[in-house]
Design a protein around this motif. Structure first.
Motif, PDB file in Angstrom:
ATOM      1  N   GLY A 109       0.840  -1.202   0.000  1.00 20.83           N
ATOM      2  CA  GLY A 109       0.000   0.000   0.000  1.00 20.83           C
ATOM      3  C   GLY A 109       0.863   1.235   0.000  1.00 20.83           C
ATOM      4  O   GLY A 109       2.029   1.194  -0.400  1.00 20.83           O
ATOM      5  N   ALA A 110       0.303   2.335   0.466  1.00 11.37           N
ATOM      6  CA  ALA A 110       1.043   3.599   0.436  1.00 11.37           C
ATOM      7  C   ALA A 110       0.661   4.491   1.598  1.00 11.37           C
ATOM      8  O   ALA A 110      -0.462   4.432   2.101  1.00 11.37           O
ATOM      9  N   CYS A 146       4.964  -2.423  -6.553  1.00 13.10           N
ATOM     10  CA  CYS A 146       4.567  -1.024  -6.795  1.00 13.10           C
ATOM     11  C   CYS A 146       3.204  -0.950  -7.477  1.00 13.10           C
ATOM     12  O   CYS A 146       2.371  -0.103  -7.143  1.00 13.10           O
ATOM     13  N   HIS A 147       2.999  -1.848  -8.445  1.00 13.31           N
ATOM     14  CA  HIS A 147       1.713  -1.857  -9.152  1.00 13.31           C
ATOM     15  C   HIS A 147       0.581  -2.210  -8.194  1.00 13.31           C
ATOM     16  O   HIS A 147      -0.516  -1.650  -8.278  1.00 13.31           O
ATOM     17  N   CYS A 148       0.853  -3.146  -7.284  1.00 15.95           N
ATOM     18  CA  CYS A 148      -0.156  -3.522  -6.293  1.00 15.95           C
ATOM     19  C   CYS A 148      -0.508  -2.328  -5.408  1.00 15.95           C
ATOM     20  O   CYS A 148      -1.681  -2.059  -5.142  1.00 15.95           O
ATOM     21  N   ALA A 149       0.519  -1.575  -4.966  1.00 19.61           N
ATOM     22  CA  ALA A 149       0.276  -0.408  -4.118  1.00 19.61           C
ATOM     23  C   ALA A 149      -0.543   0.640  -4.860  1.00 19.61           C
ATOM     24  O   ALA A 149      -1.489   1.215  -4.307  1.00 19.61           O
ATOM     25  N   VAL A 150      -0.196   0.880  -6.133  1.00 22.54           N
ATOM     26  CA  VAL A 150      -0.939   1.857  -6.939  1.00 22.54           C
ATOM     27  C   VAL A 150      -2.390   1.417  -7.104  1.00 22.54           C
ATOM     28  O   VAL A 150      -3.326   2.216  -6.955  1.00 22.54           O
ATOM     29  N   GLU A 152      -4.209  -0.664  -5.180  1.00 22.06           N
ATOM     30  CA  GLU A 152      -4.956  -0.640  -3.928  1.00 22.06           C
ATOM     31  C   GLU A 152      -5.310   0.790  -3.512  1.00 22.06           C
ATOM     32  O   GLU A 152      -6.423   1.051  -3.043  1.00 22.06           O
ATOM     33  N   VAL A 153      -4.364   1.713  -3.685  1.00 25.59           N
ATOM     34  CA  VAL A 153      -4.645   3.110  -3.342  1.00 25.59           C
ATOM     35  C   VAL A 153      -5.730   3.667  -4.249  1.00 25.59           C
ATOM     36  O   VAL A 153      -6.625   4.395  -3.802  1.00 25.59           O
ATOM     37  N   LEU A 154      -5.671   3.321  -5.518  1.00 28.60           N
ATOM     38  CA  LEU A 154      -6.687   3.794  -6.461  1.00 28.60           C
ATOM     39  C   LEU A 154      -8.064   3.235  -6.104  1.00 28.60           C
ATOM     40  O   LEU A 154      -9.068   3.942  -6.168  1.00 28.60           O
ATOM     41  N   TYR A 183       4.619   2.189   0.617  1.00 32.99           N
ATOM     42  CA  TYR A 183       5.430   3.175  -0.094  1.00 32.99           C
ATOM     43  C   TYR A 183       5.045   4.578   0.373  1.00 32.99           C
ATOM     44  O   TYR A 183       3.860   4.877   0.561  1.00 32.99           O
ATOM     45  N   ILE A 184       6.043   5.434   0.544  1.00 29.22           N
ATOM     46  CA  ILE A 184       5.804   6.793   1.020  1.00 29.22           C
ATOM     47  C   ILE A 184       5.671   7.724  -0.179  1.00 29.22           C
ATOM     48  O   ILE A 184       6.580   7.841  -0.998  1.00 29.22           O
ATOM     49  N   VAL A 185       4.527   8.372  -0.276  1.00 27.94           N
ATOM     50  CA  VAL A 185       4.225   9.268  -1.398  1.00 27.94           C
ATOM     51  C   VAL A 185       3.978  10.668  -0.842  1.00 27.94           C
ATOM     52  O   VAL A 185       3.096  10.863  -0.003  1.00 27.94           O
ATOM     53  N   CYS A 186       4.765  11.641  -1.300  1.00 31.33           N
ATOM     54  CA  CYS A 186       4.678  13.012  -0.786  1.00 31.33           C
ATOM     55  C   CYS A 186       4.002  13.944  -1.802  1.00 31.33           C
ATOM     56  O   CYS A 186       3.814  13.587  -2.960  1.00 31.33           O
TER      57      CYS A 186
END
Length: 361
Positions: A109-110, A146-150, A152-154, A183-186
């Motif tokens: 996730g993120a 990374c694709h999984c995190a993107v 799930e967040v979406l 993943y840390i997204v700023c």
């Protein structure tokens, strides 16, 4: 209380009011179509077990409640909840299947941070309405983390982080035998509108101040500041300390870079200003000397030629005689003293010995 499983009888007791609370928090709200997936239910039972150990089995309740393992806790839940009771006799088999699945399926996730990295986005689940967590989910077969995190967040927020995610910036932890990587997204604006795309999974998305999040289960900061108990963030707790440290390091690094750039720019300006100042001072000094010389010429022009050509009386300086023998000679009152012009630049002139030596081999 005796709980029958497929291998042995477990003797343990959890008060019914606590079982009611845990069931309503994590299991009762599971949609009807999901209740047949017992492995999926075990993930909710795991959250309830974690909550029970952290917020019920405390030092204050040491003489009343005792901790228990996942197997004993699951047996209580299967006996207590009506739609799980028919499967209570085979709890061990269900848990074994769940563990095998869990160990083979990591969660990604993120952590979404605001522009100034002061707030973090949390989501509230329909299945655990009194708890908040980071948007995350289980990886599909052969899916990139990374694709999984993107994805799930979406799904959980409606926000696409494809162009913002950095595969090297993440916090990872193994929680109850399951890998969890966030993943840390700023740089997310707090004015962003979030709209979950899944039904019956995410109830709400909200920003929380990072300083308000608890660093441990006994931290009363969120209760005092926002009126929410620390136990509402029990799924966030394993990441809060490391996240705060990460933000602090990034902030300090950014400040140092800005300071270096500012000092460099200031140094350039100072250097330019200094060179201009030196040039201006030199020009001003030269003009002052020229003006002084012109005034000197004008001052001595009115004197008779004989007076202008006369030499100034030579008075010897008796450096080594006593003061009693020293005579002070004064020029006659009627004599006109002719001044000698001396420029300040020559008075301040000094030989550079080192520079002169270097001129010769």
């Amino acid at each position: 209380m005796e709980l029958q499983t497929d291998k042995k009888t477990i003797q343990h007791s959890i008060p019914l009011d606590i079982l009611d609370d845990l069931s309503s928090r994590f299991i009762i709200n599971v949609p009807e179509e999901e209740r047949q997936d017992l492995v999926r239910i075990c993930f909710q039972i795991e959250l309830a077990h974690w909550f029970y150990l952290d917020f019920y089995c405390t030092e204050e309740n040491a003489g009343i409640l005792k901790s228990c393992g996942m197997k004993e806790f699951a047996a209580h839940i299967f006996q207590h909840i009506p739609f799980l009771r028919p499967h209570a006799s085979r709890v061990d088999g269900i848990l074994e299947e769940w563990r095998e699945y869990k160990q083979s399926v990591p969660t990604y996730g993120a952590i979404l941070l605001s522009d100034d990295m002061s707030h973090v986005l949390l989501v509230q689940s329909f299945w655990a309405k009194s708890s908040w967590g980071f948007p995350k989910g289980k990886v599909n077969q052969d899916e990139d983390p990374c694709h999984c995190a993107v994805r799930e967040v979406l799904e959980e927020t409606g926000f696409d982080i494809t162009d913002l995610i950095d595969k090297n910036e993440y916090i990872e932890s193994v929680i109850n035998d399951q890998l969890v990587r966030l993943y840390i997204v700023c740089g997310i604006s707090k004015g962003t509108k979030f709209q979950p795309r899944t039904r019956n999974e995410i109830k709400s998305c909200e920003w929380f101040s990072l300083s308000d999040l608890p660093s441990n289960k006994k931290d009363h900061t969120p209760k005092l500041k926002i009126g929410v108990s620390a136990n509402a963030f029990f799924m966030v707790l394993p990441f809060v300390k490391r996240l705060k440290r990460w933000v602090f390091e990034k902030t300090q690094k950014g400040c140092q870079q800005n300071r270096r750039q500012r000092n460099k720019s200031t140094g350039d300006v100072d250097s330019i200003s200094k060179s201009k100042t030196n040039k201006q001072l030199f020009q001003q000094g030269l003009m002052a000397e020229i003006q002084a010389f012109e005034e000197f010429k004008l001052k001595n022009t009115h004197l008779p030629r004989t007076k202008r050509n006369e030499k100034k009386p030579n008075f010897k300086r008796q450096l080594f005689n006593g003061t009693e023998n020293k005579k002070i000679v004064k020029p006659p009152i009627d004599e006109t003293v002719i001044e000698e012009f001396t420029a300040p630049s020559w008075l301040n002139f000094r030989f550079n010995k080192k520079a002169l030596i270097e001129c010769y081999p």
